[in-house]
Write a protein that holds these residues in place. Structure first.
Motif, short mmCIF file in Angstrom:
data_model
loop_
_atom_site.label_atom_id
_atom_site.label_comp_id
_atom_site.label_asym_id
_atom_site.label_seq_id
_atom_site.Cartn_x
_atom_site.Cartn_y
_atom_site.Cartn_z
N UNK A 152 0.95 -1.40 0.12
CA UNK A 152 0.00 -0.11 -0.18
C UNK A 152 0.81 1.37 -0.02
N UNK A 153 2.06 1.29 0.95
CA UNK A 153 2.97 2.28 0.87
C UNK A 153 3.63 2.55 -0.60
N UNK A 154 3.87 1.50 -1.27
CA UNK A 154 4.35 1.62 -2.66
C UNK A 154 3.42 1.97 -3.61
N UNK A 155 2.04 1.75 -3.44
CA UNK A 155 0.95 2.35 -4.37
C UNK A 155 0.85 3.78 -4.13
N UNK A 156 1.08 4.10 -2.84
CA UNK A 156 0.88 5.79 -2.65
C UNK A 156 1.99 6.38 -3.55
N UNK A 157 3.15 5.86 -3.55
CA UNK A 157 4.38 6.60 -4.14
C UNK A 157 3.83 6.55 -5.76
N UNK A 158 2.97 5.90 -6.41
CA UNK A 158 2.72 5.82 -7.72
C UNK A 158 1.38 7.06 -7.97
N UNK A 159 1.10 7.80 -7.01
CA UNK A 159 0.24 8.81 -7.19
C UNK A 159 0.86 10.03 -6.57
N UNK A 160 1.54 10.86 -7.56
CA UNK A 160 2.34 12.05 -7.23
C UNK A 160 1.34 13.04 -6.50
N UNK A 161 1.85 14.03 -5.78
CA UNK A 161 1.23 15.06 -5.22
C UNK A 161 0.49 15.87 -6.01
N UNK A 162 1.21 16.08 -7.40
CA UNK A 162 0.71 17.02 -8.56
C UNK A 162 -0.63 16.59 -9.00
N UNK A 163 -0.91 15.20 -8.99
CA UNK A 163 -2.05 14.75 -9.52
C UNK A 163 -3.26 15.25 -8.57
N UNK A 164 -3.09 15.65 -7.46
CA UNK A 164 -4.20 15.99 -6.52
C UNK A 164 -4.71 14.74 -5.85
N UNK A 165 -5.69 14.85 -5.29
CA UNK A 165 -6.32 13.76 -4.42
C UNK A 165 -6.45 12.52 -5.32
N UNK A 166 -6.21 11.33 -4.73
CA UNK A 166 -6.26 10.04 -5.87
C UNK A 166 -6.17 8.91 -4.90
N UNK A 167 -6.90 7.82 -5.17
CA UNK A 167 -6.88 6.80 -4.38
C UNK A 167 -6.15 5.70 -5.51
N UNK A 168 -4.93 5.54 -5.23
CA UNK A 168 -4.18 4.46 -6.06
C UNK A 168 -4.14 3.00 -5.58
N UNK A 169 -4.86 2.00 -6.46
CA UNK A 169 -4.98 0.79 -6.00
C UNK A 169 -3.58 0.25 -6.45
N UNK A 170 -2.89 -0.59 -6.09
CA UNK A 170 -1.68 -1.20 -6.43
C UNK A 170 -2.11 -2.20 -7.51
N UNK A 171 -2.87 -3.07 -7.59
CA UNK A 171 -3.09 -3.85 -8.78
C UNK A 171 -3.65 -3.09 -10.08
N UNK A 172 -3.77 -1.83 -9.90
CA UNK A 172 -4.36 -1.02 -11.04
C UNK A 172 -2.88 -0.26 -11.63
N UNK A 173 -1.74 -0.39 -10.83
CA UNK A 173 -0.55 0.56 -11.10
C UNK A 173 0.58 -0.18 -10.90
N UNK A 174 0.61 -1.55 -11.35
CA UNK A 174 1.74 -2.22 -11.03
C UNK A 174 2.96 -1.86 -11.96
N UNK A 175 2.85 -1.16 -13.18
CA UNK A 175 4.17 -0.88 -13.95
C UNK A 175 4.56 0.29 -13.12
N UNK A 176 3.92 1.26 -12.82
CA UNK A 176 4.52 2.44 -11.91
C UNK A 176 4.84 1.96 -10.59
N UNK A 177 4.28 0.89 -9.81
CA UNK A 177 5.00 0.36 -8.83
C UNK A 177 6.01 -0.35 -8.81
N UNK A 178 6.40 -1.00 -10.19
CA UNK A 178 7.93 -1.65 -10.27
C UNK A 178 8.88 -0.51 -10.44
#
Length: 431
Positions: free
Chosen positions: A281-307
């Motif tokens: 979950x902490x890794x998923x948060x890192x894929x949602x930069x502050x510049x994008x504003x409020x966002x709930x990042x689900x790890x399984x939807x953002x696996x490339x960015x999580x890598x």
């Protein structure tokens, strides 16, 4: 007052004993909380002692001395620690006061009816004594209750830490869980009221979140929402979510009222796996930069960015190898090309849609993309090279987030939305 009480002391003592019997029987019959806590003999003795203390307080008042309240405070503390509701304690105390006054008037009447007028001034003094005893009990009860609540919160926080951190703390690498860690996690889950097997995930809120995190309380549908156990730490807030039958996507709706960035880990089925869900979950948060504003990042939807986020050294190399020539451009040119690339990717490769988002002509977008291809030596018509550009762009965004002082570009938030995330625009939860 002292003289009249001395005259009736023996009879008053007998009447107080009878009153204690009556009040004990009534309390046990009408108040389940007392019935579950004390037997008749102990309750009767406690009431009898309290009535005698009230009489002693009345005598001290008549001598100009303060009422002794230490025992009243001790009773308040004891009952709070035993879990007796304050309402039960006060109700029995008030009934005892009425029975005491009745016993006094009956004893004086039996001794000398003509002496009743001498007793009347003592009514005010008696109720003042009873009020002082009530206040002392209530104050000590609430103080003990608050201390007990603090201990409960500390205990709950420690139990959550066992689940969230596993055996070696929050920075521990993913590893096979030992039998001892499984046992500790299951014990902690049981004490928190969590099932041994179920569907769990973990939410990590960004450190810039404001307002207390909380699952929705009250209102339509609140009862059917997933249960969340929050852990507030110096570096942010973490929520252990018991999903039950709810889909993982329901966490977005749960967090939407908070209006903050959050990372959500995968679904796990056992308490011992919660620590892994926390790390992810902490890794998923890192894929949602502050510049994008409020966002709930689900790890399984953002696996490339999580890598990319998981491999900082390789991410740096990826940025340099794939987008190095773009990053070397002047700030305005660099920002324009990176924003265009991010928007084009978010629009699934549609030049027309990207132009609409960027408020420019589609030919302008095409020209920018051709220039980016020339600078990077990558073709946007080659799927493998598009993957490289996508990951490199993600690495740039994450570097901007991690190193704001050296950010190479400030991508347009409108262009930073990717298909993997869902922007929820909702009012921030009131503080």
């Amino acid at each position: 007052m002292e003289r009249i009480i001395e005259e009736i002391r023996e009879d008053l003592s007998r009447r107080i004993a009878v009153a204690a019997d009556r009040l004990a029987d009534r309390t046990l019959a009408e108040d389940p909380a007392y019935a579950a806590l004390l037997g008749r003999a102990e309750l009767r003795e406690r009431i009898h002692h309290a009535l005698r203390q009230a009489v002693e307080g009345l005598l001290r008042t008549s001598r100009g001395l303060p009422v002794e309240l230490s025992e009243a405070r001790a009773v308040g503390t004891l009952r709070a620690e035993q879990g007796l509701p304050l309402a039960s304690l006060l109700r029995t105390h008030r009934r005892g006061g009425r029975l005491l006054w009745q016993s006094l008037t009956e004893a004086v009447t039996a001794h000398d009816r003509a002496a009743l007028p001498r007793l009347l001034p003592g009514a005010t003094a008696l109720w003042d004594v009873l009020d002082q005893m009530t206040d002392a009990m209530t104050e000590s009860y609430r103080r003990a209750e608050a201390a007990h609540g603090d201990r409960d919160r500390e205990r709950r926080a420690a139990l959550l830490d066992v689940l969230l951190d596993g055996g070696d703390g929050p920075s521990a690498p993913a590893a096979e869980v030992s039998a001892a860690e499984v046992s500790a996690a299951e014990a902690a889950a049981a004490q928190l009221g969590l099932p041994e097997r179920g569907r769990f995930t973990v939410v990590v809120l960004a450190a810039d979140a404001s307002g207390p995190p909380a699952a929705p309380a009250g209102g339509p549908g609140a009862a059917s929402a997933p249960r969340v156990l929050w852990r507030v730490r110096a570096d942010g807030e973490i929520g252990l979510v018991e999903l039950g039958h709810h889909p993982l996507e329901s966490v977005r709706e749960l967090l939407a009222p908070l209006g903050v960035r959050a990372g959500v880990g995968p679904v796990v089925t056992a308490p011992a796996e919660v620590a892994r869900a926390h790390r992810l979950a902490a890794l998923a948060l890192r894929t949602a930069p502050e510049s994008e504003g409020p966002r709930t990042a689900l790890l399984d939807e953002r696996l490339p960015a999580a890598l990319v986020a998981a491999q900082a050294e390789l991410a740096g190399r990826l940025r340099q190898v794939v987008l190095g020539p773009v990053l070397a451009l002047p700030a305005q040119d660099r920002r324009t090309l990176l924003t265009t690339l991010g928007t084009w990717l978010a629009c699934h490769g549609s030049t027309t849609d990207a132009a609409q988002r960027l408020y420019c002509h589609r030919n302008t977008v095409s020209n920018r993309l051709r220039r980016l291809e020339q600078l990077t030596g990558r073709s946007l018509s080659d799927p493998r090279q598009v993957v490289e550009l996508t990951l490199a762009h993600s690495a740039v965004l994450q570097r901007v987030e991690a190193e704001p002082a050296t950010r190479p570009a400030a991508p347009d938030p409108r262009a930073a939305r990717t298909p993997g995330g869902t922007v929820r625009r909702s009012p921030r939860r009131p503080a």
